[in-house]
Design a protein around this motif. Structure first.
Motif, PDB file in Angstrom:
ATOM      1  N   PHE A  22      -1.510  -7.679  -2.842  1.00 54.92           N
ATOM      2  CA  PHE A  22      -1.103  -7.856  -1.445  1.00 54.92           C
ATOM      3  C   PHE A  22       0.035  -6.910  -1.059  1.00 54.92           C
ATOM      4  CE2 PHE A  22       1.941  -9.884   1.434  1.00 54.92           C
ATOM      5  CZ  PHE A  22       1.150 -10.048   2.554  1.00 54.92           C
ATOM      6  N   LYS A  23       1.111  -6.882  -1.836  1.00 56.24           N
ATOM      7  CA  LYS A  23       2.290  -6.093  -1.482  1.00 56.24           C
ATOM      8  C   LYS A  23       1.968  -4.604  -1.438  1.00 56.24           C
ATOM      9  CE  LYS A  23       7.057  -5.130  -2.909  1.00 56.24           C
ATOM     10  NZ  LYS A  23       8.131  -5.425  -3.913  1.00 56.24           N
ATOM     11  N   THR A  24       1.237  -4.125  -2.437  1.00 56.45           N
ATOM     12  CA  THR A  24       0.906  -2.702  -2.489  1.00 56.45           C
ATOM     13  C   THR A  24       0.050  -2.294  -1.299  1.00 56.45           C
ATOM     14  OG1 THR A  24       0.990  -2.705  -4.904  1.00 56.45           O
ATOM     15  CG2 THR A  24      -0.241  -0.930  -3.855  1.00 56.45           C
ATOM     16  N   LEU A  25      -0.959  -3.085  -0.991  1.00 58.83           N
ATOM     17  CA  LEU A  25      -1.846  -2.764   0.124  1.00 58.83           C
ATOM     18  C   LEU A  25      -1.097  -2.826   1.453  1.00 58.83           C
ATOM     19  CD1 LEU A  25      -5.019  -4.720  -1.031  1.00 58.83           C
ATOM     20  CD2 LEU A  25      -4.664  -2.249  -1.088  1.00 58.83           C
ATOM     21  N   PHE A  26      -0.169  -3.764   1.559  1.00 63.11           N
ATOM     22  CA  PHE A  26       0.638  -3.865   2.777  1.00 63.11           C
ATOM     23  C   PHE A  26       1.465  -2.598   2.984  1.00 63.11           C
ATOM     24  CE2 PHE A  26       4.843  -4.909   4.548  1.00 63.11           C
ATOM     25  CZ  PHE A  26       4.474  -5.305   5.825  1.00 63.11           C
ATOM     26  N   LEU A  27       2.109  -2.133   1.926  1.00 62.23           N
ATOM     27  CA  LEU A  27       2.937  -0.933   2.037  1.00 62.23           C
ATOM     28  C   LEU A  27       2.088   0.302   2.320  1.00 62.23           C
ATOM     29  CD1 LEU A  27       5.467  -1.575  -0.882  1.00 62.23           C
ATOM     30  CD2 LEU A  27       5.856  -1.840   1.585  1.00 62.23           C
ATOM     31  N   LEU A  28       0.869   0.349   1.763  1.00 60.36           N
ATOM     32  CA  LEU A  28      -0.010   1.487   2.003  1.00 60.36           C
ATOM     33  C   LEU A  28      -0.493   1.543   3.451  1.00 60.36           C
ATOM     34  CD1 LEU A  28      -2.261   1.661  -1.203  1.00 60.36           C
ATOM     35  CD2 LEU A  28      -0.692   3.417  -0.370  1.00 60.36           C
ATOM     36  N   SER A  29      -0.477   0.406   4.137  1.00 61.88           N
ATOM     37  CA  SER A  29      -1.030   0.349   5.492  1.00 61.88           C
ATOM     38  C   SER A  29       0.041   0.337   6.580  1.00 61.88           C
ATOM     39  CB  SER A  29      -1.913  -0.898   5.644  1.00 61.88           C
ATOM     40  OG  SER A  29      -3.013  -0.850   4.763  1.00 61.88           O
ATOM     41  N   LEU A  30       1.247  -0.097   6.256  1.00 58.28           N
ATOM     42  CA  LEU A  30       2.258  -0.310   7.286  1.00 58.28           C
ATOM     43  C   LEU A  30       2.588   0.975   8.044  1.00 58.28           C
ATOM     44  CD1 LEU A  30       4.210  -2.213   8.680  1.00 58.28           C
ATOM     45  CD2 LEU A  30       5.891  -1.717   6.877  1.00 58.28           C
ATOM     46  N   GLY A  31       2.789   2.071   7.336  1.00 61.81           N
ATOM     47  CA  GLY A  31       3.140   3.328   7.997  1.00 61.81           C
ATOM     48  C   GLY A  31       2.066   3.789   8.967  1.00 61.81           C
ATOM     49  N   PHE A  32       0.803   3.709   8.559  1.00 60.45           N
ATOM     50  CA  PHE A  32      -0.294   4.115   9.437  1.00 60.45           C
ATOM     51  C   PHE A  32      -0.335   3.241  10.691  1.00 60.45           C
ATOM     52  CE2 PHE A  32      -1.647   5.604   5.243  1.00 60.45           C
ATOM     53  CZ  PHE A  32      -2.039   6.905   5.531  1.00 60.45           C
ATOM     54  N   ASN A  33      -0.101   1.940  10.515  1.00 67.26           N
ATOM     55  CA  ASN A  33      -0.116   1.030  11.655  1.00 67.26           C
ATOM     56  C   ASN A  33       1.042   1.302  12.609  1.00 67.26           C
ATOM     57  OD1 ASN A  33      -2.211  -1.451  11.428  1.00 67.26           O
ATOM     58  ND2 ASN A  33      -1.676  -0.721   9.395  1.00 67.26           N
ATOM     59  N   LEU A  34       2.197   1.661  12.071  1.00 67.50           N
ATOM     60  CA  LEU A  34       3.343   1.973  12.925  1.00 67.50           C
ATOM     61  C   LEU A  34       3.080   3.220  13.763  1.00 67.50           C
ATOM     62  CD1 LEU A  34       6.361   1.228  10.558  1.00 67.50           C
ATOM     63  CD2 LEU A  34       5.796   0.040  12.693  1.00 67.50           C
ATOM     64  N   VAL A  35       2.493   4.248  13.153  1.00 64.25           N
ATOM     65  CA  VAL A  35       2.187   5.470  13.912  1.00 64.25           C
ATOM     66  C   VAL A  35       1.163   5.169  14.998  1.00 64.25           C
ATOM     67  CG1 VAL A  35       1.253   7.801  13.756  1.00 64.25           C
ATOM     68  CG2 VAL A  35       2.766   6.955  11.961  1.00 64.25           C
ATOM     69  N   SER A  36       0.157   4.362  14.672  1.00 66.16           N
ATOM     70  CA  SER A  36      -0.842   3.977  15.680  1.00 66.16           C
ATOM     71  C   SER A  36      -0.191   3.210  16.826  1.00 66.16           C
ATOM     72  CB  SER A  36      -1.938   3.115  15.035  1.00 66.16           C
ATOM     73  OG  SER A  36      -2.667   3.842  14.075  1.00 66.16           O
TER      74      SER A  36
END
Length: 334
Positions: free
Chosen positions: A28-42
């Motif tokens: 969970f934690k790893t996948l969250f960190l991998l996705s957070l930056g992309f979601n912020l840019v979007s």
């Protein structure tokens, strides 16, 4: 722990979903960190579009008031252009996020040592090649959408011609013309939706292919299509397109549900200030709206990776079924 290489085997559709959910919970934690930056840019892109739309609405209202059709057309065109560009870049970011997550999921499933940073490094390394393949896929999408919308457009054109040619009369032919004129846009809309669904299905494995295989843009484009062609088993669900369609539908439902649930706080704030129903109303204060929207971003970063893992496991399953990857790995382990 993730399944060891010995557990690598062809999976049923339900098993892919179950294994994706299990992987998502354990990483969970790893996948969250991998996705957070992309979601912020979007989110930043979407926010910029929202603020621009508010300005455009003010200009459009002024143009309507003054009867200035040139300004009205220019503002509408500018808004549609920005909307199209924002949607294209947002989906590009989503696909690039799929690439980064796939680079972490697939090696982990194969029992290979991997780090979250490997996914980000792979995404940065392949960003140029991936962008080329992505633009190529968009050209195919535009062609497919226009082709599927063509029957509806032709019907509307024929209906309009009939209505104009029978103007001033009341007859069955004129009624038929009105039916065609009304039904044409509906059929064209269905064609557009069908083209979008075809695009999501046809290129659902492009990002995983880019993540795991060192191919240029055009071969990666073809490779993603080859993995999703034909059948891998008997019966209706043995067709790869059917299996992929079920999984893409599951992913889409997850994304829509997450977006709706996590977007409720921002929607409630807009309703309170009346801007959700009346575009001309004063917008909700950004001091309240931005934190609520950031909550939505975090929620998407939490749940969206579940869908990305599904794509990665579908890629792995196709490699197993079509190329005997499981047998190859077992022979290498001896």
């Amino acid at each position: 722990m993730s399944p060891p290489p010995s557990d690598l085997r062809p999976l049923a559709v339900g098993e892919i979903i179950d294994r994706a959910a299990t992987f998502w919970r354990k990483h969970f934690k790893t996948l969250f960190l991998l996705s957070l930056g992309f979601n912020l840019v979007s989110y930043i892109l979407t926010k910029a579009l929202q603020l621009t739309a508010q300005r455009n609405l003010t200009m459009i209202q002024a143009a309507v008031r003054d009867g200035d059709m040139s300004v009205l057309a220019a503002e509408y065109s500018r808004f549609l252009l920005m909307l199209t560009a924002t949607l294209g870049v947002t989906f590009w970011l989503y696909s690039l996020n799929t690439l980064a997550v796939s680079r972490y999921v697939v090696p982990t499933q194969l029992g290979e040592p991997t780090r979250p940073s490997d996914g980000m490094q792979r995404a940065l390394k392949r960003v140029g090649t991936f962008t080329g393949a992505y633009l190529l896929s968009l050209l195919w999408a535009v062609g497919a959408i226009l082709l599927l919308m063509l029957p509806g457009a032709l019907l509307a054109g024929v209906g309009g011609a009939i209505v104009l040619s029978t103007q001033g009369t009341i007859s069955g032919v004129r009624v038929l013309g009105w039916i065609l004129l009304a039904g044409g846009p509906i059929l064209a809309g269905l064609g557009m939706v069908g083209g979008l669904l075809w695009y999501l299905l046809r290129f659902s494995l492009l990002a995983p292919v880019m993540a795991m295989e060192d191919l240029p843009a055009v071969p990666s484009f073809r490779r993603s299509g080859a993995l999703l062609s034909g059948r891998v088993g008997p019966g209706f669900t043995g067709r790869v397109t059917v299996r992929a369609m079920i999984l893409v539908t599951v992913v889409s439902i997850i994304l829509i549900a997450v977006s709706v649930l996590c977007g409720l706080p921002a929607l409630i704030i807009q309703f309170i200030h009346g801007s959700a129903l009346d575009p001309a109303a004063n917008p909700a204060p950004q001091s309240l709206l931005v934190p609520a929207e950031l909550l939505q971003v975090v929620g998407q970063a939490v749940f969206n990776p579940l869908g990305l893992v599904v794509y990665a496991l579908l890629y792995l399953d196709m490699r197993v079924r079509r190329e005997g990857l499981d047998l190859e790995r077992r022979l290498e382990a001896r």
